[in-house]
Write an enzyme that holds these catalytic residues in place. Structure first.
Site, PDB file in Angstrom:
ATOM      1  N   VAL A 131     -34.913 -25.485 -19.195  1.00  0.00           N
ATOM      2  CA  VAL A 131     -36.277 -25.172 -18.772  1.00  0.00           C
ATOM      3  C   VAL A 131     -37.196 -25.049 -19.985  1.00  0.00           C
ATOM      4  O   VAL A 131     -36.840 -24.430 -20.990  1.00  0.00           O
ATOM      5  CB  VAL A 131     -36.291 -23.853 -17.966  1.00  0.00           C
ATOM      6  CG1 VAL A 131     -37.720 -23.512 -17.525  1.00  0.00           C
ATOM      7  CG2 VAL A 131     -35.390 -23.954 -16.762  1.00  0.00           C
ATOM      8  N   LYS A 177     -39.850 -31.676 -21.736  1.00  0.00           N
ATOM      9  CA  LYS A 177     -39.538 -33.032 -21.276  1.00  0.00           C
ATOM     10  C   LYS A 177     -40.786 -33.792 -20.835  1.00  0.00           C
ATOM     11  O   LYS A 177     -41.036 -34.920 -21.253  1.00  0.00           O
ATOM     12  CB  LYS A 177     -38.516 -32.946 -20.125  1.00  0.00           C
ATOM     13  CG  LYS A 177     -37.190 -32.327 -20.527  1.00  0.00           C
ATOM     14  CD  LYS A 177     -36.258 -32.155 -19.349  1.00  0.00           C
ATOM     15  CE  LYS A 177     -36.729 -31.066 -18.407  1.00  0.00           C
ATOM     16  NZ  LYS A 177     -36.767 -29.727 -19.026  1.00  0.00           N
ATOM     17  N   GLY A 189     -35.652 -29.012 -15.382  1.00  0.00           N
ATOM     18  CA  GLY A 189     -34.649 -28.350 -16.211  1.00  0.00           C
ATOM     19  C   GLY A 189     -34.104 -27.085 -15.593  1.00  0.00           C
ATOM     20  O   GLY A 189     -33.041 -26.607 -15.983  1.00  0.00           O
ATOM     21  N   GLY A 200     -16.728 -17.960  21.536  1.00  0.00           N
ATOM     22  CA  GLY A 200     -17.661 -16.853  21.746  1.00  0.00           C
ATOM     23  C   GLY A 200     -17.278 -15.674  20.876  1.00  0.00           C
ATOM     24  O   GLY A 200     -16.237 -15.685  20.202  1.00  0.00           O
ATOM     25  N   SER A 233     -10.504 -14.714  26.335  1.00  0.00           N
ATOM     26  CA  SER A 233      -9.083 -14.698  26.714  1.00  0.00           C
ATOM     27  C   SER A 233      -8.909 -14.409  28.196  1.00  0.00           C
ATOM     28  O   SER A 233      -8.064 -15.019  28.879  1.00  0.00           O
ATOM     29  CB  SER A 233      -8.334 -13.656  25.881  1.00  0.00           C
ATOM     30  OG  SER A 233      -8.353 -14.001  24.514  1.00  0.00           O
ATOM     31  N   SER A 272     -13.856 -19.186  16.848  1.00  0.00           N
ATOM     32  CA  SER A 272     -14.321 -20.433  16.204  1.00  0.00           C
ATOM     33  C   SER A 272     -15.827 -20.382  15.971  1.00  0.00           C
ATOM     34  O   SER A 272     -16.588 -21.109  16.611  1.00  0.00           O
ATOM     35  CB  SER A 272     -13.937 -21.660  17.030  1.00  0.00           C
ATOM     36  OG  SER A 272     -14.219 -21.497  18.397  1.00  0.00           O
TER      37      SER A 272
END
Length: 607
Positions: free
Chosen positions: A13, A17, A92, A445, A452, A519
């Site tokens: 940084v 440039k 940068g 869920g 279940s 899940s």
């Protein structure tokens, strides 16, 4: 005139440039009169007390001008008497390393700026490493802000020594170090009177004269097929850019991955018919034989490429979320796009030392060596041998953001030790024998949502209907098949993968499988859907978290809110609800029997 030079400016940084390139364009008289006037006017309200701020030529975004930093990649095209150039001025700041990598991917040469008052910094090392990763072999280190250290030769030599140590671990062709002052113009387009001890070329002179042509390591013909051209029933051509070698009418070429061969009948460059064409040209090739060829196939001659589904690669991770083993992506290599999984993180590379460091996760802007498996066979080569067929990107399957870029290191030949055996008793045969269509009903869920309970009741209902079923419950499976897995992200990904593979095997046996797993991640459920295929049906148990917590007899939610339980979904770990499930049910609104009735109603056309 020398050939076109594509180069990148990079570094830490505020190393200067944009100022460097802006000053080069200004001094070389490469600006239009209105551009020059606009620069002078803009500089009056700039940060240099009215003096010309050359960085304004490249930093065009408002945020860039306000903060005095480069954020986006700025491309500039210019021509001198001796050469034409395309320069990518890149940011940068570490936050924008992704943008810097994009700029490096197109360049032949890197101009890396080093602040003379600070020396070689971590970001300097990171950018050098990324440039090398992207195949850049030519480096120019512009030691900038020499005016701030009174143009001292000793300090320049100290930085020069540090750079040579840094470069020792990289494979490069040329490396030049030039002391400059971007604001004052020293050694940019003309020699500096302040540094008589420097006898080398100015930056522009060096860029105008350097030869960046490399002897190609790949001499055989390769052309990834980008498009199949079928204007009418009399013509079928295959379009793409020749990445190596040359091809002529009459040549016998091979099509990968199928391995079939045919002769070249016609070659077109645009609408012009030619007898031969070579690397870099976009062509349309017609063959003398009808072969099944589509986008992603590769036409080759006199070369050997890898056709495999497993390889190792060095990756630059660019996503805000961490990379863990088991994550699935869309991999793009050449013109090929296939689902891919990170099988193993071998190690990450320390940016400063280059050492190989153990890691079970990779974070943003880190570089790592990983093993990758693809869903289908891929045509590829080592990056050092064939850039086009050895470079890749990984795309997040949910957000569609580019998560990583990388290069192929070597193929993994494990799959050659394995052979898939086709059995006489097929899935179709078993389904007909059982009188049902094999499916996987995937309940997802929050903990306590009733997954279940519903899965158990639905299985009883299906059995009563004469169906053959198997129920896989999350807790039960974790006490057996997956007892070696914890609850970290990588473990959860592997947990779901294993269940999906088991479900697929049971579907092959003709069974209707019911699974009950939290899940929580959309990507994991998408992976499961891809493993299982058309048999996958997603049931979202959308019970509100307040009701789930009220039902929690184990007190898990309470423990998680106290910070006593890590990675608990809904509290210390997110849950990503399905966007398009096959069925949705809220168990707080209906009895168990009513819920099962509703599920069956929603799935009746698919069971």
């Amino acid at each position: 005139m020398n050939a076109l030079l594509k180069f990148i400016t990079c570094g830490s940084v505020d190393d200067g440039k944009s100022t460097l390139i802006g000053h080069m364009l200004y001094d070389a008289k490469l600006l239009f009169a209105d551009q020059e006037r606009a620069l002078e006017l803009d500089s009056k309200v700039g940060s240099r007390g009215g003096a010309i701020d050359y960085s304004l030529l490249l930093d065009g975004l408002m945020a860039e001008r306000e903060q005095g930093i480069t954020i986006d990649v700025a491309y500039r095209y210019f021509t001198t008497e001796r050469r034409s150039f395309i320069v990518a001025d890149t940011p940068g700041h570490e936050e924008y390393t992704r943008n810097m990598a994009v700029g490096a991917s197109f360049a032949d040469l890197a101009v890396i700026l080093v602040d003379a008052s600070q020396g070689v910094l971590t970001q300097t090392r990171r950018h050098t490493r990324i440039c090398s990763l992207m195949g850049i072999k030519h480096f120019v280190f512009a030691i900038n802000k020499m005016d701030l250290i009174d143009y001292q030769q000793d300090k320049f030599k100290k930085i020069q020594k540090d750079i040579k140590v840094l470069l020792a671990e990289f494979d490069y062709s040329t490396a030049q170090m030039i002391p400059v002052s971007a604001t004052e113009g020293d050694n940019i387009t003309k020699w500096s009177n302040h540094m008589p001890w420097y006898k080398g070329k100015t930056l522009l002179d060096y860029l105008e004269t350097i030869d960046v042509k490399e002897n190609p390591t790949e001499t055989g013909f390769t052309m990834p097929v980008q498009r199949v051209c079928r204007p009418d029933h009399t013509f079928r051509g295959f379009q793409g850019q020749i990445e190596s070698g040359s091809v002529s009418v009459g040549d016998t070429i091979q099509v990968l991955p199928s391995g079939e061969t045919a002769s070249v009948k016609l070659i077109y460059e645009g609408d012009k018919e030619v007898q031969t064409s070579s690397v870099g040209h976009a062509v349309t090739i017609q063959l003398d034989t009808e072969i099944d060829i589509s986008r992603g196939c590769v036409l080759v001659e006199n070369t050997t490429l890898n056709v495999n589904s497993m390889f190792s690669a060095t990756l630059l991770w660019m996503d805000d979320t961490k990379l863990v083993e088991g994550k699935n992506f869309l991999l793009k290599l050449g013109t090929q796009s296939v689902p891919a999984t990170i099988m193993n993180i071998r190690y990450k590379i320390d940016v400063n030392s280059g050492e190989e460091v153990y890691a079970d996760a990779i974070y943003k802007n880190e570089i790592a060596r990983c093993e990758i498996s693809t869903a289908s066979k891929l045509v590829f080569d080592k990056f050092e041998k064939n850039n086009a067929l050895g470079s890749l990107i990984l795309i997040d399957r949910v957000s569609h953001m580019t998560s990583a870029c990388g290069v192929v290191e070597q193929t993994l030949n494990r799959e050659h030790q394995l052979t898939w055996h086709n059995m006489d008793i097929t899935r179709d045969f078993r389904e007909k024998q059982l009188g049902q269509s094999a499916k996987t009903i995937w309940f997802t869920g929050l903990s306590g949502s009733g997954k279940s309970t519903l899965a158990n009741e639905l299985e009883k209902r299906l059995v009563a209907m004469g169906k053959h079923t198997m129920l896989l419950d999350g807790d039960n499976v974790r006490m057996g098949l997956n007892k070696n897995l914890g609850f970290r992200e990588a473990d959860r990904i592997e947990n779901i993968r294993r269940i999906a593979e088991v479900s697929k095997l049971m579907n092959d046996a003709g069974l209707i499988v019911l699974t009950s797993f939290i899940s929580p991640f959309a990507q994991d459920r998408q992976n499961a859907r891809e493993i299982i295929g058309d048999a996958f049906m997603e049931v979202y148990v959308s019970t509100p978290i307040e009701e789930c917590e009220r039902r929690d007899i184990k007190g898990l939610y309470q423990m998680a809110r106290k910070g006593e339980l890590d990675y608990f979904t809904g509290v210390t770990s997110p849950y990503e609800a399905p966007e398009h499930p096959d069925a949705v049910i809220d168990t707080s609104q209906h009895s168990v029997e009513e819920c099962v009735d509703l599920i069956l109603q929603q799935l009746q056309d698919k069971l």
